[in-house]
Design an enzyme around this catalytic site. Structure first.
Site, PDB file in Angstrom:
ATOM      1  N   ASP A   1       0.817  -1.211   0.000  1.00  0.00           N
ATOM      2  CA  ASP A   1       0.000   0.000   0.000  1.00  0.00           C
ATOM      3  C   ASP A   1       0.851   1.261   0.000  1.00  0.00           C
ATOM      4  OD1 ASP A   1       0.771  -0.629   2.688  1.00  0.00           O
ATOM      5  OD2 ASP A   1      -0.726   0.783   3.442  1.00  0.00           O
TER       6      ASP A   1
ATOM      7  N   GLU B   1       0.080  -1.108   5.602  1.00  0.00           N
ATOM      8  CA  GLU B   1       1.120  -0.666   6.529  1.00  0.00           C
ATOM      9  C   GLU B   1       0.990   0.809   6.867  1.00  0.00           C
ATOM     10  OE1 GLU B   1       5.016   1.079   7.730  1.00  0.00           O
ATOM     11  OE2 GLU B   1       3.837   1.512   5.931  1.00  0.00           O
TER      12      GLU B   1
END
Length: 370
Positions: A84, A144
């Site tokens: 991400d 994350e």
């Protein structure tokens, strides 16, 4: 609406060519936008690219993809990176572009630093290293960049920790091409300063809590932060005020003031020891712990870590911040940070990375694993 782990029925799934050079592959991974909670299409493409590789066992956990060799090697190492990114700019800083030339050429766009270069390096190695000299587990995980409750690595650690078992781990976060060992812990507390409310025209009837906070700030100014030697690296601790609140109106002496303090502590301390230390520093005040994330020892005294540093031949220093290597430390897996990209450029509108850093990172890890 399609599920977050499935491609849209109205468009064909994206594909990734793992035979492409690492710079081209990094651009392709970046161009598959994957803002946190929207990693599905990229996870689909990663899974589809890895599934046909017969030397790997591939599993999917939400939008986290795990691939591993099982060659019976004496050591197992783990490479990890998150899929991400933080949100795009407006207008979007994708698709990627290149600027400059030769040694000055850079790849520009969201994820070029944090951390799709590291993802591309993993994918190249996973494709090419059919018989690595150590068994390798590749973990490409979701979420994350948001609250820890969504973190794909944390979910694996809680639900299936055996997947993360290894002698050593490398988190391919951007480190500007250096090795950063372990990480510091981070503790945040509220220090409460009491007072007595009164009209601001008659302050002698009260006790100004904001003025009383001077004692807390004085202790912070006088604090002598330690430098701590852990597994061959020096970690610089820090105790800093990061916020102050108090007062309810412009004509009222405040009866309460809160100073928020952040303690970045060396990985020789447990979270409990760190909290006890801060309580001691602010003896006489009420201290409330708001969050406390442990650090991680780099484990550079272990054979697997020593072999890694020797093979890479790049500068080695401490990670002065906090990263997901702490999740490996909690599983007794020593870990370091190593990846392309200057972390100072992560999340910026002009996020960019010298293309040679992608090439250099891939070559360094090949020296270690091939």
């Amino acid at each position: 609406m399609p599920s977050p782990t499935a491609p849209s029925a109205s468009s064909p799934p994206a594909t990734l060519d793992l035979t492409a050079d690492v710079v081209t592959l990094t651009a392709a991974v970046c161009d598959l936008a994957s803002v946190s909670h929207e990693e599905g299409p990229l996870a689909d493409a990663v899974e589809a690219a890895l599934r046909p590789l017969t030397h790997l066992t591939v599993t999917r956990h939400g939008n986290t993809v795990v691939a591993r060799t099982d060659l019976g090697r004496a050591e197992r190492v783990l490479l990890a990176g998150h899929l991400d990114t933080v949100p795009l700019t407006d207008p979007p800083n994708l698709p990627t572009t290149r600027r400059g030339e030769g040694a000055h050429e850079v790849l520009v766009g969201r994820g070029s630093v944090d951390m799709k270069g590291g993802v591309a390096v993993q994918l190249r190695l996973a494709h090419d290293l059919v018989e690595p000299n150590r068994d390798v587990t590749y973990v490409l995980y979701e979420a994350e960049e948001v609250d820890g409750e969504f973190n794909g690595l944390a979910h694996l650690a809680a639900d299936d920790p055996a997947v993360l078992a290894a002698d050593f781990a490398v988190l391919l976060e951007p480190t500007d091409g250096a090795v950063e060992g372990g990480c510091k812990g981070t503790l945040r507390v509220d220090v409460e300063v009491p007072g007595v409310a009164a009209h601001s025209a008659r302050p002698w009837n009260g006790d100004n809590a904001i003025h009383g906070a001077a004692a807390v700030l004085g202790r912070l100014v006088a604090y002598d932060a330690r430098t701590v030697h852990v597994d061959g690296l020096d970690y610089h601790e820090a105790l800093q005020a990061v916020g102050i609140t108090g007062g309810i109106a412009g004509n009222v002496i405040p009866d309460r003031c809160t100073v928020t303090v952040n303690y970045r502590y060396a990985p020789d301390k447990s979270p409990e020891q760190a909290a006890a230390h801060v309580v001691e520093v602010f003896d006489g005040f009420a201290v409330t712990v708001r969050d406390n994330a442990p650090g991680a020892r780099p484990g550079l005294d272990r054979p697997a870590a020593q072999a890694f540093v020797e093979a890479l031949g790049v500068p080695v220093g401490p990670k002065e911040g906090w990263t997901d290597v702490a999740r490996f430390s909690a599983l007794d897996v020593p870990a370091v940070n190593f990846g392309p990209g200057d972390p100072n450029l992560a999340h910026t509108d002009d996020e960019h990375c010298p293309v040679h850093q992608y090439v250099d990172a891939e070559a360094a890890l090949r020296r270690w694993l091939a």
